[in-house]
Design an enzyme around this catalytic site. Structure first.
Site, short mmCIF file in Angstrom:
data_model
loop_
_atom_site.label_atom_id
_atom_site.label_comp_id
_atom_site.label_asym_id
_atom_site.label_seq_id
_atom_site.Cartn_x
_atom_site.Cartn_y
_atom_site.Cartn_z
N ALA A 108 0.89 -1.30 0.05
CA ALA A 108 0.14 -0.02 0.00
C ALA A 108 0.77 1.17 0.12
O ALA A 108 2.11 1.22 0.15
CB ALA A 108 -0.86 -0.05 1.24
N GLY B 235 0.59 -5.22 0.76
CA GLY B 235 -0.84 -4.97 -0.14
C GLY B 235 -0.35 -5.64 -1.62
O GLY B 235 -1.20 -6.08 -2.37
N GLU C 203 -0.81 -9.21 -1.33
CA GLU C 203 -2.00 -9.49 -1.15
C GLU C 203 -2.83 -9.28 -2.48
O GLU C 203 -3.94 -10.09 -2.68
CB GLU C 203 -2.59 -8.69 -0.28
CG GLU C 203 -1.85 -8.67 1.35
CD GLU C 203 -2.47 -7.54 2.23
OE1 GLU C 203 -2.09 -6.63 2.32
OE2 GLU C 203 -3.32 -8.26 3.10
N GLU D 60 4.11 -5.85 6.94
CA GLU D 60 3.39 -4.78 7.73
C GLU D 60 3.56 -4.76 9.09
O GLU D 60 3.64 -3.52 9.82
CB GLU D 60 1.76 -5.24 7.56
CG GLU D 60 1.45 -4.80 6.21
CD GLU D 60 1.63 -5.88 5.46
OE1 GLU D 60 2.24 -6.74 5.28
OE2 GLU D 60 0.83 -5.72 4.21
#
Ligand code: 3H9
Length: 688
Positions: free
Chosen positions: A66, A105, A108, A128
């Site tokens: 992210a 992310g 993911e 993370e």
């Protein structure tokens, strides 16, 4: 070829659509990237001529996560979940093509593809936890469904970047492509999926392997020490536990815990540290295009603990090193310790025996300074004494080749004075390593008045090459780290003089998050460092302890008593010495509460940090924090002393310093910068 938006293109190779993302530097999932992916997949799915879709990234990496800089702001455009649903529910096979790093992310997203293809140099991970977070886009639920509960626990709580080969073995990657030929490999794999009518596998539909209750209990127990104080590891563990539930239920647990962490102070601090470490690389008056000097050979003067550790950094990076000592015996011992260190690492399976030999093969020893004549960088790590250092630099000046960088590893001496012992002060710089130098991440780079910009730029770059977090600081007593540490030490001693026990001070700082308190640290290092038996007159508690041969862990006693396994116990002997001192000096020993201990040890550090900024000895407040997090065990979840001060509010910091100033005098007087910022309602974060 069709541009979907400024960062996404949709192209076609026969019946395979290719969604290409190009959002430098790391293809982070910004609003623009999410929109591009969403629209790109939508268009590819809607196109009847497309049978399968490959997702690939341009530049140095797959999606690295992210966009951390967007956290906390209002979310715009397509959400990550919109993108993931589109991919996972696509009626056409989706293949993620991975190079560089698929992180957070990014991984993911890849986990919602039906298949993953990677080149051998690629790495996957869910880092993370290092930002005080957990994977918040289904990663905590999908990863265990592929790699099993135990591996997922390891990966998610370490944040490790796992090499593609291991990912293949774990099933995280389905197929390898040849290095440099990722697109061809991924398209070929897509054709195979079509030809062989391979199923459109959804990770969410799988079951989690492993995950009996004792797996979690054992994992928590085994890692309790490592995770102490951090919130994110436990939240990650809870999510893996929840992955044993139906997928949607697990997802809800993930969401709740993610939001808790995301809005909490620990993640804010850890994200701050992430950017702080990167900001430290930017030196306003040393632009990116500053000449970098070639460094192909390194010399180290001194084969003691420090010199040996320093040498190892360069050997690890593949650079040849020559170590110079004055006596054969000291040289042999130093070289032997380096070999032993490598062999110990190899015994733990973290280095091959071949690598040990390669590194030792790059190392040579000498008793002649003149053997450093062909070195591009020479680092002096001799005794901390100005006369000795000047002598060494005077000699170096005569033998070092023109343009060589001459560095001192001094931890507090004046680098300008050392530089003045040479005819080339522009080549002299401080490279302050922290012990153990081959392990500690911090490198304080000390810029002298005359240090040239290429020497600074080269030193900063070298810091990166050897895996350090480098911070540029100015010349002052103790530079940034030790100068601030001295304030804490003074108060620690003072608190004991007023009646606190060493173990009380240590406990408060340990509970705050430091790995150990100042007295436990002194015992570990040896109380007799810098102590002189002949000159000792029992004037301090330390003098008395050393005179009694209580010199720390190595003698079985110091401030604490130690058993054979070096477990520390508060010492009645030390307590008596402290009480005797108080009585002798007429102090009314009193109970000092934990809050006072914490404030009196931490606030003076913050105040000193402010003075350092005032004097321009650090470029920015976040550099001070980077020093403390990486060199002195400041808990990363508290962001460093200056970030911590901001979180307290500077008005409060000033108010408390003034309260102590009224009781204990000038030592606590708030710096002008602190007073000014507090009066303006600002924080260190507002300094530009
Ligand atoms: C996440 O994904 C949460 C999700 O689970 C939840 C979703 C709901 N964002 O390190 P470098 C910048 S959390 C924004 O020097 P390298 C970085 O600041 C994220 N910016 O390069 C720097 O900028 P500048 C999980 C980012 O080659 C530039 O890129 N992911 C991000 O040594 C180059 O970075 C991570 O935690 C980002 N995510 O290392 C991965 N990443 O040049 C974090 C980088 O202006 N990133 N930047 O200073 C890394 O570990 C390293 O950057 C990476 C490259 C290994 C990728």
């Amino acid at each position: 070829m069709a541009a979907i938006n400024s960062v996404t293109e949709l192209t076609q190779d026969g019946d395979i659509a290719i969604v290409t993302l190009n959002s430098p530097p790391v293809n982070a999932l910004s609003a623009n990237v999410r929109d591009g992916l969403f629209e790109g997949f939508k268009a590819a799915i809607a196109d009847d001529s497309v049978k399968a879709i490959v997702l690939i990234c341009a530049g140095r990496t797959f999606i690295a996560g992210a966009d951390i800089s967007e956290f906390g702001g209002a979310s715009k455009g397509a959400s990550l979940f919109d993108v993931q649903n589109m991919m996972e529910n696509s009626p056409k096979a989706v293949i993620a093509a991975i190079h560089g790093t698929a992180l957070g992310g990014g991984l993911e997203v890849a986990l919602t593809a039906h298949y993953r293809v990677a080149v051998p140099s690629a790495k996957c991970g869910l880092p993370e936890v290092n930002l005080g977070l957990l994977p918040g886009a289904g990663g905590t639920q999908r990863l265990p469904r592929i790699v099993g509960a135990e591996k997922a626990l390891e990966m998610m709580t370490s944040g490790a970047h796992v090499p593609a080969k291991e990912c293949l073995a774990m099933g995280l990657v389905d197929s390898m492509a040849e290095e440099g030929k990722l697109l061809e490999g991924a398209v070929a794999f897509a054709r195979k999926v079509l030809d062989e009518k391979m199923p459109l596998k959804k990770v969410r539909d799988r079951d989690v392997a492993g995950g009996s209750p004792d797996v979690f209990a054992n994992f928590r127990k085994a890692n309790a020490r490592k995770f102490r104080g951090f919130m994110a590891p436990e939240a990650n563990i809870k999510c893996v536990e929840a992955s044993l539930l139906p997928f949607e239920e697990g997802l809800k647990v993930e969401r709740t815990l993610f939001m808790e962490l995301m809005t909490g102070p620990q993640s804010a601090a850890q994200r701050y540290v992430f950017f702080a470490e990167r900001a430290a690389n930017k030196i306003p008056d040393v632009p990116d295009d500053t000449e970098i000097l070639p460094v192909k050979k390194v010399g180290v003067i001194g084969a003691g603990t420090m010199g040996g550790g320093i040498a190892m950094n360069f050997l690890n990076a593949g650079l040849p090193v020559t170590i110079v000592e004055t006596k054969q015996e000291a040289l042999d011992r130093g070289l032997g310790v380096i070999r032993k260190n490598y062999e110990n690492t190899a015994a733990k399976g973290r280095l091959t025996l071949e690598a040990v030999e390669t590194r030792m093969g790059l190392l040579s020893g000498s008793l002649e300074l003149s053997d450093l004549a062909d070195c591009d960088l020479i680092i002096e790590a001799v005794f901390e004494n100005m006369d000795i250092k000047k002598d060494v630099f005077g000699k170096l000046d005569k033998i070092a080749k023109p343009g060589a960088i001459l560095a001192t590893n001094t931890s507090f001496l004046n680098v300008d004075e050392i530089a003045a012992a040479t005819s080339r002060p522009e080549s002299v710089i401080g490279l302050h390593f922290f012990s153990p130098a081959n392990v500690m991440r911090l490198l304080e780079i000390v810029r002298g008045d005359k240090t040239s910009k290429p020497v600074i730029a080269t030193s900063m770059k070298l810091g990166k090459t050897i895996g350090k977090v480098a911070v540029l600081v100015g010349v002052c007593n103790g530079f940034v780290g030790n100068r601030m540490l001295a304030m804490r030490q003074r108060q620690a001693q003072q608190l004991v003089a007023e009646g606190a026990m060493p173990w009380d001070v240590d406990r408060v700082l340990y509970d705050f998050g430091f790995p150990m308190g100042p007295f436990a640290m002194s015992d570990l290092a040896g109380l007799d460092i810098g102590w002189n038996k002949d000159a000792s007159k029992g004037e301090t508690i330390r003098d008395v302890l050393c005179e009694m041969d209580r010199r720390g862990q190595k003698t079985g006693a110091g401030y604490y008593d130690y058993d054979e396994k070096r477990n520390a116990k508060p010492s009645a002997v030390t307590e008596q010495i402290i009480r005797d001192f108080a009585a002798k000096s007429g102090v009314n020993a009193r109970d000092i509460d934990d809050a006072e201990i914490l404030e009196r040890t931490i606030l003076p550090m913050i105040n000193e940090g402010a003075k350092i900024l005032e004097e321009g000895k650090a470029i920015r407040a976040s550099d001070v924090d980077t020093v403390w997090v990486n060199g002195y065990g400041w808990p990363v979840y508290r962001g460093g002393p200056m970030h911590y001060a901001d979180s307290l509010g500077l008005a409060k910091v000033v108010e408390r310093l003034k309260a102590y100033e009224a009781q204990h005098g000038d030592f606590f007087k708030p710096s002008a910068l602190l007073e000014k910022l507090a009066a303006e309602g600002k924080g260190f974060k507002d300094l530009k």
